[in-house]
Design a protein around this motif. Structure first.
Motif, mmCIF file in Angstrom:
data_model
loop_
_atom_site.group_PDB
_atom_site.id
_atom_site.type_symbol
_atom_site.label_atom_id
_atom_site.label_comp_id
_atom_site.label_asym_id
_atom_site.label_seq_id
_atom_site.Cartn_x
_atom_site.Cartn_y
_atom_site.Cartn_z
ATOM 1 N N LYS A 1 44.510 27.794 33.854
ATOM 2 C CA LYS A 1 44.748 29.216 33.625
ATOM 3 C C LYS A 1 43.952 29.658 32.399
ATOM 4 N N VAL A 2 43.411 30.862 32.437
ATOM 5 C CA VAL A 2 42.694 31.424 31.287
ATOM 6 C C VAL A 2 43.726 32.030 30.338
ATOM 7 N N VAL B 1 33.200 25.221 39.750
ATOM 8 C CA VAL B 1 34.355 26.060 39.419
ATOM 9 C C VAL B 1 34.463 27.214 40.408
ATOM 10 N N LYS B 2 35.680 27.722 40.541
ATOM 11 C CA LYS B 2 35.921 28.822 41.478
ATOM 12 C C LYS B 2 37.053 29.679 40.928
ATOM 13 N N LEU B 3 36.826 30.987 40.818
ATOM 14 C CA LEU B 3 37.891 31.901 40.408
ATOM 15 C C LEU B 3 38.870 32.071 41.565
ATOM 16 N N LEU B 4 40.184 31.955 41.263
ATOM 17 C CA LEU B 4 41.184 32.008 42.334
ATOM 18 C C LEU B 4 41.832 33.390 42.376
ATOM 19 N N LEU C 1 27.938 36.806 38.776
ATOM 20 C CA LEU C 1 28.276 35.525 38.158
ATOM 21 C C LEU C 1 27.625 35.435 36.777
ATOM 22 N N THR C 2 28.389 34.934 35.819
ATOM 23 C CA THR C 2 27.921 34.821 34.437
ATOM 24 C C THR C 2 28.198 33.404 33.954
ATOM 25 N N GLU C 3 27.396 32.966 32.972
ATOM 26 C CA GLU C 3 27.591 31.615 32.429
ATOM 27 C C GLU C 3 28.685 31.624 31.368
ATOM 28 N N PHE C 4 29.720 30.814 31.570
ATOM 29 C CA PHE C 4 30.808 30.694 30.597
ATOM 30 C C PHE C 4 30.877 29.264 30.054
ATOM 31 N N SER C 5 31.418 29.138 28.830
ATOM 32 C CA SER C 5 31.827 27.821 28.337
ATOM 33 C C SER C 5 33.352 27.843 28.214
ATOM 34 N N GLU D 1 31.835 37.923 36.191
ATOM 35 C CA GLU D 1 31.758 38.532 34.870
ATOM 36 C C GLU D 1 33.095 39.152 34.443
ATOM 37 N N ASP D 2 33.911 39.595 35.407
ATOM 38 C CA ASP D 2 35.146 40.308 35.033
ATOM 39 C C ASP D 2 36.364 39.381 34.900
ATOM 40 N N ILE D 3 36.130 38.077 34.776
ATOM 41 C CA ILE D 3 37.263 37.142 34.627
ATOM 42 C C ILE D 3 38.060 37.490 33.369
ATOM 43 N N LYS D 4 39.376 37.337 33.440
ATOM 44 C CA LYS D 4 40.196 37.796 32.315
ATOM 45 C C LYS D 4 41.424 36.898 32.105
#
Ligand SMILES: *Cc1c(COP(=O)(O)O)cnc(C)c1O
Length: 398
Positions: free
Chosen positions: A269-270, A300-303, A312-316, A336-339
Motif C-alpha cells: 500500500k502507498v 509492478v502494477k497499480l491495482l 506511466l512515470t518512473e518512481f522509486s 502518474e496519478d498514483i496516490k
C-alpha cells in the motif's frame, strides 16, 4: 480452491493495510514439471530460495524428489514436510553436529565439500560411514550471472585433484558440483564451468559418478530477459555428453530461483507520495531485499478497478522502516496519478523475496492468499501454436 482470482479482487475485498503475499501454486507446479520433463538428468530444488512447506509439497507433487538443503533447519523443514524426499546437504562448510544429525536422524547420505578439513569433518560426524555420496565443489567464474557466487566456496584448480582423490577413497559415490552464480543470463556460463570439470577429472584420473551443474537458471524480470530455458538444457547436455565419464555418470541440477520466482507476488500500500518517491509498506527488510541491495527491478502494477489513462512515470520506493537504506531505486513504472491509499502488486518475488523477510522495526508480517491468475512474467507460459500448423505447444517467452 483459490482464495481469490487475482490481486485486484484481494484489494477490493479486503483493502489490506499490511503487505499481503500472493501464492500461485500452479506457476511453481508448471516450472517443476518443465524441469522434470525437459532437463536430461535429475532436478534438485535448492530450498534456500523459498522454504515454504506448501511450496515444497507442490514441487514434490510435480515430480521433484530431491532437495538441496544448506542448514540443519532446512533439513528438518523438508524432512517434516516430505518424509520420503531425498535430501542433499550441499553447503560446503557445515557444523559437525549438523552433519551428524542429518546423517543419523534424517537419512541424509549426500554431502558437499570444498576442503580436506570438511572431508575429515564429514567422516568424523558420520563415524566413517561407507554409504556416502560426496560432492566436491569446484570454483568457477560468475561472469554471466547477476549475483556472483565465485568468491566464497569452491576448491581452486590446483587443490581439486588431491581433494577428488581423497573424496574418492572415502565415498561410495563421487560427484563434482559448482555454481555459476544466480540469474545466469547465458547458457555459456555452464559450458566454461563444465570445461573446469573436465580438467579436474583428467588431472585426478578418478571415476566420477555425478556431475551437478548447480543453480543459476534464470527467471525473467524487467531488463533481465534471458534466452529460453530449453537452450540452457541443450547447451548443458551437449557439454556434459562430451565429458569422458558421461556414459556412466548421472547429471544433476539444483535450481532455486527458476522453480519458485513465479510462485509469489506481494500487494503493498502507498502510505505517502513525495514527488516520484512512493513510501510503501514493504521494503529492504521485507520481501524487497534484492530491489534495495542489488538494484533489482521487479514488475509492478497499480491495482485499481477503472482503466487508468494516466501516463506511466518512473518512481522509486521507500520501505516502511526508519532507515535510509530501506530504499528501492527502481525505476518502477506506474501511472502518474498514483496516490496515498493506492495498492500496488509487485511481481516475481517467489525466489529470495518471501524467504528473506525480517521483523525489523516491527514490520514484516504478511498474510498469504492463493490466487488463480498468471504471474506477471513467465518463462513457462504455453504459447499457442500458429494456426495451420500441427497442434504443437511450444513453451518459452519468445
Ligand atoms: C543458492 C544455491 C542454489 C540455487 O541457486 P539459484 O541461483 O537460485 O538457482 C543451488 N545450489 C547451491 C549450492 C546454492 O547455494
Amino acid at each position: 480452491m483459490h482464495d481469490f482470482p487475482d490481486a485486484l479482487a484481494v484489494v477490493q475485498a479486503t483493502s489490506p493495510d499490511e503487505p499481503v503475499t500472493l501464492v500461485r501454486p500452479h506457476a511453481a507446479e508448471r516450472a517443476a514439471r518443465f524441469f522434470v520433463e525437459n532437463f536430461r538428468g535429475k532436478t534438485l530444488y535448492a530450498v534456500k530460495a523459498n522454504p515454504s512447506p506448501a511450496l515444497l509439497r507442490t514441487l514434490w507433487r510435480a515430480g521433484v524428489t530431491h532437495f538441496d538443503v544448506a542448514s540443519i533447519a532446512e533439513v528438518r523443514t523438508v524432512r517434516s514436510a516430505l518424509p520420503q524426499a531425498k535430501l542433499c546437504f550441499m553447503h560446503p562448510v557445515k557444523a559437525e553436529s549438523a552433519i551428524a544429525e542429518a546423517y543419523a536422524k534424517h537419512g541424509v547420505r549426500t554431502f558437499s565439500l570444498d576442503s580436506h578439513e570438511e572431508l575429515q569433518k564429514i567422516l568424523r560426524a558420520t563415524d566413517h560411514a561407507t554409504d556416502l555420496d560426496l560432492f566436491v565443489r569446484i570454483r568457477v567464474p560468475s561472469d554471466h550471472a547477476q549475483l556472483s557466487l565465485a568468491a566464497k566456496f569452491g576448491a581452486q584448480p590446483h587443490e581439486t585433484p588431491q581433494l577428488l582423490m581423497a573424496a574418492r577413497q572415502a565415498a561410495d559415490g563421487l560427484g563434482i558440483c559448482f555454481h555459476v552464480g544466480s540469474q545466469a543470463m547465458s547458457p555459456h556460463a555452464y559450458v566454461s564451468a563444465i570445461e573446469r570439470v573436465r580438467a579436474a577429472i583428467v588431472e585426478a584420473s578418478v571415476l566420477v559418478d555425478y556431475i551437478d551443474v548447480g543453480g543459476g537458471f534464470p527467471s525473467v524480470y524487467p531488463g533481465l530477459e534471458p534466452p529460453a530455458l530449453q537452450q540452457y538444457f541443450d547447451t548443458i547436455y551437449r557439454a556434459y555428453w562430451d565429458l569422458p565419464i558421461s556414459y556412466s555418470a548421472e547429471l544433476w541440477c539444483e535450481p532455486g530461483r527458476a522453480l519458485c520466482a513465479e510462485y509469489n507476488s506481494i500487494i503493498v500500500k502507498v502510505e505517502r507520495r513525495r514527488g516520484t518517491e512512493l513510501y510503501i509498506n514493504d521494503g529492504a527488510y521485507g520481501a524487497l531485499f534484492d530491489a534495495a541491495h542489488i538494484g533489482w527491478r521487479f514488475p509492478v502494477k497499480l491495482l485499481r478497478a477503472q482503466d487508468n489513462e494516466a501516463e506511466l512515470t518512473e518512481f522509486s520506493f521507500y520501505g516502511p522502516t526508519c532507515d535510509d537504506l530501506d530504499h528501492m531505486t527502481g525505476p518502477f513504472l506506474l501511472p502518474e496519478d498514483i496516490k496515498v491509499g493506492d495498492h500496488i502488486e509487485i511481481g516475481m518475488l517467489g525466489a529470495y523475496g518471501s524467504a528473506m523477510r525480517t521483523q525489523f522495526n516491527g514490520f514484516g508480517t504478511s498474510g498469504c492468499l492463493v490466487v488463480a491468475d498468471e504471474p506477471m512474467e513467465s518463462l513457462y507460459r504455453e504459447v499457442p501454436a500458429e494456426p495451420g500448423t500441427d497442434n504443437v505447444v511450444a513453451i518459452g517467452k519468445r
